[in-house]
Write a protein that holds these residues in place. Structure first.
Motif, short mmCIF file in Angstrom:
data_model
loop_
_atom_site.label_atom_id
_atom_site.label_comp_id
_atom_site.label_asym_id
_atom_site.label_seq_id
_atom_site.Cartn_x
_atom_site.Cartn_y
_atom_site.Cartn_z
N THR A 15 0.83 -1.20 0.00
CA THR A 15 0.00 0.00 0.00
C THR A 15 0.87 1.26 0.00
OG1 THR A 15 -0.13 0.24 2.42
CG2 THR A 15 -1.71 -1.25 1.35
N ARG A 28 -4.55 3.19 3.83
CA ARG A 28 -3.91 3.60 2.58
C ARG A 28 -4.27 2.62 1.47
NH1 ARG A 28 -1.21 8.66 2.26
NH2 ARG A 28 -0.60 9.21 4.39
N GLU A 29 -4.27 3.12 0.23
CA GLU A 29 -4.68 2.31 -0.91
C GLU A 29 -3.54 1.45 -1.44
OE1 GLU A 29 -7.42 4.68 -3.70
OE2 GLU A 29 -6.40 6.24 -2.53
N PRO A 55 -3.58 4.88 -7.12
CA PRO A 55 -4.59 5.13 -6.08
C PRO A 55 -5.38 6.39 -6.38
CG PRO A 55 -2.45 5.86 -5.31
CD PRO A 55 -2.23 5.27 -6.68
N GLU A 121 -10.69 -2.05 0.67
CA GLU A 121 -10.62 -1.05 -0.40
C GLU A 121 -11.64 -1.35 -1.50
OE1 GLU A 121 -7.42 0.74 -3.64
OE2 GLU A 121 -6.69 -0.28 -1.83
N LYS A 125 -14.82 1.08 -2.73
CA LYS A 125 -14.92 1.50 -4.13
C LYS A 125 -15.99 0.75 -4.90
CE LYS A 125 -10.05 2.93 -4.37
NZ LYS A 125 -8.75 2.76 -5.04
#
Length: 717
Positions: A15, A28-29, A55, A121, A125
Motif C-alpha cells: 500500500t 492507505r490504498e 490510487p 478497499e 470503491k
C-alpha cells in the motif's frame, strides 16, 4: 479448496502507507500487486507478474517510498485497481488453462493483504472481487504444519523459514518480487521430498453477513467481541459488516446499541468467529465509514449477550426464517392492525408470509408501543418499503429503518422489562413517600456545608474524588459524595459533596480549587443544598455568586413547579410509582402583582432532597400533553391549600376561597371566549369525572381577580 486445487497463485500486495505487520492499518490504498503461479502436480512455475496500481489519492509516505522504491511519477502512469484486477483475472485464467488445470488458490505470506487491504478497499470503491480472493492459504501456517519445530506462526518470517529448510535468501532487490520468489521457493520445498506437504489449511472470507439470533445462555468468548463507536444513526448491521469487510463476523454477531429512549446511540457490539479476526478488527480503530471515523475497542461476551441475547420464543420464531431483511416501523397508531400495516406497505413490498412476517412490540400488559418489525424476502422489497418513510398511516407519520435481529431482541427485552408506563419522558418530579427518606439524603438547608466539583474528567469515579480531596476526605459525611449524570446516563463532569460543617466546606473550596485530576483542573465551590438544587435546575454557581435557572418560555416556570405533594402511600397513582427521583429544592412561593400567566398548579417545597442521576442542567420544559392517557397524572393540591396560598397573596382573593376549599382537583382554564358560560365549561370536560350538579365548582373571574388568585406555580393538565 487448496487440497483439491491444481495450482497456487503466490500473491503479494503493498500500500501507499504502512506495510509488513501494519499493512492496512492506516487505510492507505494498494499501489503494487505481484503474483506467480505454481503447478502443484508438475511442480512447475509460471511467469512472474508485477503491476503498479494508481490510487485515488496520489500520495506516498516516506516509509513507503523507502521500502518499495516507488515514486509518485511511477504510480501516476499506472492503471486503477479495477483495471489491474481485470488484468490479474485474465492472466491467471489464461495460465491455468495453458497448464491444463482447472482451479487455483491464492497463497500469501500474511492474511493482511487479503483481509485488511484488498477487501476493505474494494468494498469502499464498490468493486466486485474475483472469486479466488475469497479463499487463500497462509504460507506461514502451512510451513508450521509441515515443520512444527520451526517456531510460532506469528514469529515466522520468509527469511527464517528459508533458513530453517537450508535455502539461501533471495537476492532480488525490488519489493514484491523478492517476497513472491521467496514464497515460491518455500512452496516447492514443501512439495518435494521428504516433506510431500499437502496445502489444506484454507482460510475463507465470507461473501456476506449472516443475520441470526443469539440466546442469553449461549457462551460467548470475550476475546471475540469488540465495541464500535461513532456509527451513523441510520447504519444497519450490513453497513457495519461492510466496514469490517474481509473479517468474518459470527452469525447474528452485530448488535446495535439503543439509548434509554429506544433509539440507536451510535454504538454496536460485534462478535467475530475467533480472536484472530477480533485482533484485526482492532487495527481498524478510527477507520472511516463515509465521512465519520469509527472507534473500535475491546468488549466482553457479557456485554454482547446483554444487548443481543434473548429468551422470547415469539422473537425466536419470528427470526427463524433465514436470509430475511428486517425493517423497523416506529410511530404506528396504537390501534393499527396487521392488515392495515400490510396495506400501508403496499403490493410492491410484500411481507414474508403476510401477517406472520409482522412482529408488534408490546408492553408486558399487552398494550402496543407503536413499534413493529417486518420481514422481507429480498433487498428490493425492503427498499420499496423504506420509500414510505414518514408517510401517513391513520393520522400519524410512520418512520421506517433498517434493523437487525439483535435490535429485535433488544427492543423486546427493553419493553418487556419496563414498568407499565414506560413511554413517559423522564419528568422532573421528586419521589413520593414510597421512597421514604433514607438517612444519607440531604435535607434542604441554606447552610453552606456542601461543595460542588465542576470539570471532573468523565472517567473519574468516587475513588478519584476521594484521592483528589486528600486529607479533607475525613470531613465528608457518610454517603456524602453524589456523582451527577446527564440525561443519557453518562458522567456530566459534576459532583456534590456534603461536608461535616460549613467551615470544612470553606476549607476544601480554598485548598482544592483548581487542583488537577487526570490532567484536568477541577473547580471547587462552596454551596448549600438549596444552591445545589438550583444548579441542577439549570442555574449557575461560581465564585461570583449564584444565578437562578434560566426561564426560556415566559408562560412556564422551571422544574420546581413539578415537585409532588406528599400523598399517603395508600392512594399513590400507578404513574407516580415509576417517576424517577430528582434533586430539587422548590423555590418558596412569591406572588407578585405582575406575575406572568401560568397554567401550572402551585406545589410547596418538600422537606427532603433526592438525587436524580439522569437530570441534565438545562431547565425542563414539558410539551403540552395530548391526552390524559399519554402523560403522567400529577394530583393537584387540595383546594383548601390553594385557597390559602391565594389568600396570602392578596386579601381580595378570599372571596373565591369558599369554592376553592372544596375537595377535589383544582384546574385553571385560560384563554376562554368572553361569552363562555358554565355549561360550556362543563361540556368541554365531558368524559371526565366531575359533579355536573355542583355548578359552584366552576368559578368565573375577570382579569383582575385572575391575577390576584393565580399562584406562581401551576400544573399543566
Amino acid at each position: 479448496m487448496a487440497s483439491h486445487s491444481d495450482t497456487l497463485v503466490v500473491f503479494f500486495g503493498a500500500t501507499a502507507g504502512a506495510n509488513g505487520g501494519k499493512l492496512g492499518s492506516d487505510e492507505r490504498e494498494i499501489i503494487l500487486l505481484v503474483w506467480q503461479i505454481v503447478d502443484l502436480h508438475e511442480k512447475k512455475v509460471g511467469k512472474l507478474h508485477r503491476c503498479l496500481v494508481k490510487p485515488d489519492t496520489l500520495e506516498l509516505t516516506d516509509q513507503c517510498k523507502e521500502e518499495t522504491g516507488l515514486t509518485l511519477d511511477d504510480i501516476v502512469k499506472a492503471e486503477p485497481l479495477d483495471k489491474v484486477l481485470q488484468q490479474f483475472q485474465q492472466s491467471v485464467s489464461s495460465e491455468v488453462k495453458c497448464l491444463g488445470r482447472s482451479s487455483c488458490t491464492l497463497c500469501v505470506n500474511s492474511p493482511l493483504v487479503i483481509r485488511q487491504a484488498l477487501h476493505p478497499e474494494a468494498s469502499k470503491k464498490n468493486l466486485v472481487l474475483p472469486e479466488c480472493f475469497f479463499s487463500f492459504v497462509d504460507v506461514r501456517k502451512e510451513f508450521h504444519k509441515c515443520c512444527p519445530n520451526a517456531g510460532q506462526v506469528q514469529k515466522l518470517t520468509l527469511t527464517s523459514m528459508l533458513e530453517y529448510v537450508g535455502l539461501p535468501a533471495v537476492s532480488e532487490e525490488m519489493m514484491g518480487m523478492r517476497e513472491v520468489r521467496s514464497m515460491v521457493q518455500l512452496t516447492l520445498c514443501m512439495l518435494a521430498e521428504p516433506h510431500n506437504h499437502k496445502f489444506s489449511c484454507v482460510e475463507t472470507v465470507k461473501y456476506k453477513f449472516d443475520s441470526g439470533t443469539c440466546s442469553k445462555t449461549e457462551p460467548v468468548d470475550s476475546e471475540t467481541v469488540i465495541r464500535a463507536r461513532g456509527l451513523p444513526w441510520q447504519s444497519s448491521d450490513q453497513d457495519i459488516a461492510r466496514f469490517f469487510k474481509g473479517l468474518n463476523i459470527a452469525k447474528g454477531g452485530v448488535a446495535l446499541c439503543l439509548n434509554a429512549q429506544g433509539r440507536r446511540n451510535g454504538e454496536a457490539l460485534v462478535r467475530f468467529i475467533n480472536s484472530e479476526h477480533r485482533d484485526l478488527a482492532l487495527e481498524r480503530h478510527k477507520h472511516h465509514m463515509g465521512s465519520r471515523y469509527i472507534e473500535v475497542y475491546k468488549a466482553t461476551g457479557e456485554e454482547f449477550l446483554k444487548i443481543a441475547g434473548g429468551t422470547s420464543n415469539e422473537v425466536a420464531q419470528f427470526l427463524s426464517k433465514e436470509n430475511q431483511v428486517i425493517i423497523r416501523m416506529r410511530g404506528l397508531p396504537f390501534t393499527a392492525t396487521p392488515q392495515e400495516v400490510l396495506s400501508f406497505l403496499g403490493p410492491e413490498s410484500p411481507v414474508t408470509d403476510g401477517g406472520e412476517g409482522l412482529l408488534f412490540v408490546k408492553y408486558p400488559d399487552g398494550r402496543p408501543t407503536g413499534d413493529a418489525f417486518v420481514l422481507f424476502s429480498c433487498e428490493e422489497y425492503a427498499q420499496n418499503a423504506l420509500k414510505k418513510h414518514k408517510q401517513i398511516l391513520g393520522k400519524r407519520y410512520i418512520e421506517l429503518f433498517r434493523s437487525t435481529a439483535a435490535e429485535v431482541q433488544q427492543v423486546l427485552n427493553r419493553y418487556m422489562s419496563t414498568p407499565l408506563i414506560p413511554t413517559l419522558p423522564p419528568s422532573p418530579i421528586v419521589p413520593v413517600p414510597v421512597l421514604s427518606t433514607p438517612p444519607f439524603l440531604p435535607a434542604t438547608s441554606s447552610t453552606r456545608d456542601c461543595v460542588r466539583l465542576r470539570g471532573l474528567p468523565y472517567t473519574a469515579g468516587i475513588e478519584d474524588i476521594l484521592e483528589f480531596m486528600g486529607e479533607h476526605t475525613v470531613d465528608i459525611k457518610p454517603h456524602g459524595v453524589h456523582m451527577v449524570l446527564n440525561q443519557q446516563g453518562r458522567p456530566s463532569g459534576d459532583a456534590f459533596i456534603q461536608m461535616k460543617s460549613p467551615e470544612k466546606a470553606f476549607l476544601v473550596a480554598q485548598k482544592c480549587h483548581k487542583k488537577t485530576m487526570k490532567d484536568r483542573y477541577v473547580e471547587v465551590f462552596q454551596c448549600s443544598t438549596e444552591e445545589m438544587s438550583i444548579v441542577l435546575m439549570g442555574g449557575t454557581l461560581n465564585r461570583s455568586g449564584l444565578s437562578p435557572p434560566p426561564c426560556k418560555l415566559p408562560c412556564l416556570s422551571p422544574p420546581t413547579a413539578y415537585t409532588a405533594f406528599p400523598t399517603p402511600p395508600a392512594i399513590l397513582s400507578e404513574a407516580a410509582l415509576y417517576q424517577p427521583p430528582l434533586l430539587a429544592a422548590p423555590r418558596p412561593h412569591q406572588a407578585t402583582a405582575h406575575s406572568p400567566a401560568h397554567t401550572l398548579a402551585y406545589y410547596p417545597p418538600q422537606p427532603h432532597l433526592y438525587m436524580n442521576m439522569n437530570m441534565n442542567y438545562t431547565a425542563y420544559y414539558p410539551s403540552p400533553p395530548v391526552s390524559p392517557s399519554t402523560v403522567s397524572y400529577f394530583a393537584a393540591p387540595p383546594g383548601a391549600m390553594a385557597a390559602a396560598v391565594a389568600a396570602q397573596s392578596h386579601p381580595a382573593a378570599a372571596a373565591a376561597s369558599s369554592v376553592l376549599a372544596q375537595p377535589g382537583a383544582l384546574v385553571r382554564m385560560q384563554g376562554l371566549p368572553y361569552n363562555t358560560g358554565v355549561k360550556d365549561v362543563l361540556s368541554f370536560f365531558q368524559g371526565y369525572q366531575y359533579a355536573p350538579d355542583e355548578y359552584s365548582g366552576v368559578v368565573q373571574m375577570n382579569e383582575q381577580a385572575r391575577s390576584l388568585i393565580q399562584p406562581k406555580e401551576w400544573l399543566c393538565l
